[in-house]
Design a protein around this motif. Structure first.
Motif, PDB file in Angstrom:
ATOM      1  N   PHE A 183      11.824  -7.523  42.382  1.00 28.28           N
ATOM      2  CA  PHE A 183      12.126  -7.110  43.754  1.00 28.28           C
ATOM      3  C   PHE A 183      11.421  -5.799  44.082  1.00 28.28           C
ATOM      4  CE2 PHE A 183      15.623  -9.796  42.366  1.00 28.28           C
ATOM      5  CZ  PHE A 183      15.610 -10.750  43.346  1.00 28.28           C
ATOM      6  N   ALA A 184      10.147  -5.738  43.737  1.00 25.31           N
ATOM      7  CA  ALA A 184       9.347  -4.550  44.013  1.00 25.31           C
ATOM      8  C   ALA A 184       8.642  -4.722  45.351  1.00 25.31           C
ATOM      9  CB  ALA A 184       8.315  -4.338  42.905  1.00 25.31           C
ATOM     10  N   TYR A 185       8.247  -3.625  45.946  1.00 24.83           N
ATOM     11  CA  TYR A 185       7.513  -3.682  47.204  1.00 24.83           C
ATOM     12  C   TYR A 185       6.125  -3.103  46.985  1.00 24.83           C
ATOM     13  CZ  TYR A 185       8.966   1.173  47.430  1.00 24.83           C
ATOM     14  OH  TYR A 185       9.189   2.482  47.136  1.00 24.83           O
ATOM     15  N   ALA A 186       5.186  -3.515  47.843  1.00 22.44           N
ATOM     16  CA  ALA A 186       3.803  -3.064  47.703  1.00 22.44           C
ATOM     17  C   ALA A 186       3.703  -1.561  47.924  1.00 22.44           C
ATOM     18  CB  ALA A 186       2.902  -3.814  48.680  1.00 22.44           C
ATOM     19  N   ASN A 187       4.195  -1.093  49.023  1.00 22.45           N
ATOM     20  CA  ASN A 187       4.329   0.342  49.263  1.00 22.45           C
ATOM     21  C   ASN A 187       5.294   0.522  50.410  1.00 22.45           C
ATOM     22  OD1 ASN A 187       2.934   0.849  51.890  1.00 22.45           O
ATOM     23  ND2 ASN A 187       1.210  -0.019  50.785  1.00 22.45           N
ATOM     24  N   ALA A 188       5.757   1.733  50.558  1.00 21.46           N
ATOM     25  CA  ALA A 188       6.830   1.990  51.515  1.00 21.46           C
ATOM     26  C   ALA A 188       6.402   1.841  52.966  1.00 21.46           C
ATOM     27  CB  ALA A 188       7.390   3.391  51.287  1.00 21.46           C
ATOM     28  N   LEU A 189       5.112   1.823  53.241  1.00 19.39           N
ATOM     29  CA  LEU A 189       4.655   1.763  54.619  1.00 19.39           C
ATOM     30  C   LEU A 189       4.128   0.401  55.029  1.00 19.39           C
ATOM     31  CD1 LEU A 189       2.859   5.201  54.821  1.00 19.39           C
ATOM     32  CD2 LEU A 189       5.180   4.620  55.492  1.00 19.39           C
ATOM     33  N   SER A 190       4.142  -0.566  54.114  1.00 22.10           N
ATOM     34  CA  SER A 190       3.619  -1.879  54.465  1.00 22.10           C
ATOM     35  C   SER A 190       4.609  -2.601  55.369  1.00 22.10           C
ATOM     36  CB  SER A 190       3.350  -2.707  53.204  1.00 22.10           C
ATOM     37  OG  SER A 190       4.529  -2.875  52.469  1.00 22.10           O
ATOM     38  N   LEU A 191       4.083  -3.388  56.297  1.00 18.52           N
ATOM     39  CA  LEU A 191       4.969  -4.198  57.124  1.00 18.52           C
ATOM     40  C   LEU A 191       5.506  -5.320  56.258  1.00 18.52           C
ATOM     41  CD1 LEU A 191       3.212  -4.496  60.589  1.00 18.52           C
ATOM     42  CD2 LEU A 191       5.124  -3.072  59.935  1.00 18.52           C
ATOM     43  N   GLY A 192       6.767  -5.449  56.236  1.00 22.66           N
ATOM     44  CA  GLY A 192       7.407  -6.415  55.360  1.00 22.66           C
ATOM     45  C   GLY A 192       8.073  -5.646  54.228  1.00 22.66           C
ATOM     46  N   LEU A 193       9.212  -6.080  53.834  1.00 23.95           N
ATOM     47  CA  LEU A 193       9.951  -5.365  52.809  1.00 23.95           C
ATOM     48  C   LEU A 193      10.405  -6.360  51.777  1.00 23.95           C
ATOM     49  CD1 LEU A 193      11.263  -2.545  52.196  1.00 23.95           C
ATOM     50  CD2 LEU A 193      13.340  -3.521  53.138  1.00 23.95           C
ATOM     51  N   GLU A 194      10.169  -6.035  50.538  1.00 20.18           N
ATOM     52  CA  GLU A 194      10.656  -6.864  49.456  1.00 20.18           C
ATOM     53  C   GLU A 194      11.616  -6.014  48.654  1.00 20.18           C
ATOM     54  OE1 GLU A 194       7.178  -8.167  47.411  1.00 20.18           O
ATOM     55  OE2 GLU A 194       6.324  -8.997  49.208  1.00 20.18           O
ATOM     56  N   GLY A 195      12.728  -6.541  48.331  1.00 18.05           N
ATOM     57  CA  GLY A 195      13.738  -5.829  47.581  1.00 18.05           C
ATOM     58  C   GLY A 195      14.992  -6.675  47.556  1.00 18.05           C
ATOM     59  N   LEU A 196      15.932  -6.253  46.755  1.00 18.64           N
ATOM     60  CA  LEU A 196      17.178  -6.997  46.621  1.00 18.64           C
ATOM     61  C   LEU A 196      18.279  -6.315  47.420  1.00 18.64           C
ATOM     62  CD1 LEU A 196      18.732  -9.297  45.073  1.00 18.64           C
ATOM     63  CD2 LEU A 196      19.431  -7.488  43.511  1.00 18.64           C
ATOM     64  N   PRO A 197      18.883  -7.010  48.380  1.00 29.16           N
ATOM     65  CA  PRO A 197      20.061  -6.459  49.053  1.00 29.16           C
ATOM     66  C   PRO A 197      21.249  -6.566  48.083  1.00 29.16           C
ATOM     67  CG  PRO A 197      19.519  -8.627  49.933  1.00 29.16           C
ATOM     68  CD  PRO A 197      18.475  -8.294  48.927  1.00 29.16           C
TER      69      PRO A 197
END
Length: 199
Positions: A21-35
């Protein structure tokens, strides 16, 4: 993600590091992570298998149609299209000299959901109501595009660099509520690419 799927991923990763559940970077459009609150079993299974978790984002939700309010005043506000399908927009506010003093990045997602990915007011222009006016204008824009709800992801990964309490207080005063926290996980060390030789 089931505990068995996590175990299989660990076997396949071998001794290398693995991200979940990692994200590419904090400013990319789209968010990957675990709620994490909505997926407590997955959160617990990852932690039980030695993953280090980071609580990086506060997930907030509110209505697109907010209270009526003033626009950004006498300042020039312009919308720029960010995507070819007219779903992503940047709202920039400029002062009388043409300098950008505030901006917001918004996107219309599926199922009547809009996202304000970014909202920033330059430090020298804060504490004058510009953030609230910009936020309301961004919500009105998303509502006009068809959004019924607006989602916010407020990063709180580095409180020493950025204090987000004023932003969170603004969003809460506009009727938004925190519904979850978004987590990212890592186990082991990431493999570093070998440095290239200079010629």
């Amino acid at each position: 993600m089931t505990p068995a799927a996590i175990d299989l991923a660990l076997v396949l990763a071998g001794d290398g590091g693995i991200d979940a559940f990692a994200y590419a970077n904090a400013l990319s459009l789209g968010l990957e992570g675990l709620p994490a609150a909505h997926r407590p079993a997955t959160h617990a299974a990852l932690l039980a298998r030695g993953f280090r978790g980071e609580d990086l984002w506060l997930y907030m939700v509110g209505e697109a149609e907010g209270p009526d309010g003033e626009d950004v005043g006498q300042l020039e506000a312009t919308y720029s299209l960010l995507t070819g399908d007219e779903s992503g927009w940047c709202l920039a506010v400029r002062d009388r000299r043409g300098e950008t003093i505030a901006n917001a990045v918004l996107e219309l997602g599926p199922q009547g959901k809009g996202v304000v990915w970014w909202l920033e007011v330059k430090p020298e222009s804060r504490r004058r109501g510009l953030g609230r006016a910009l936020f309301r204008q961004a919500r009105r824009r998303l509502a006009k595009l068809g959004a019924e709800q607006v989602l916010l992801f407020v990063d709180h990964d580095d409180p020493a660099k950025r204090a987000h309490r004023p932003a969170i207080a603004l969003y809460e005063s506009e009727g938004f509520r925190a519904v979850d926290r978004i987590w990212s996980y890592q186990r082991g060390e990431r493999l570093q690419a070998a440095p290239r030789e200079r010629r």
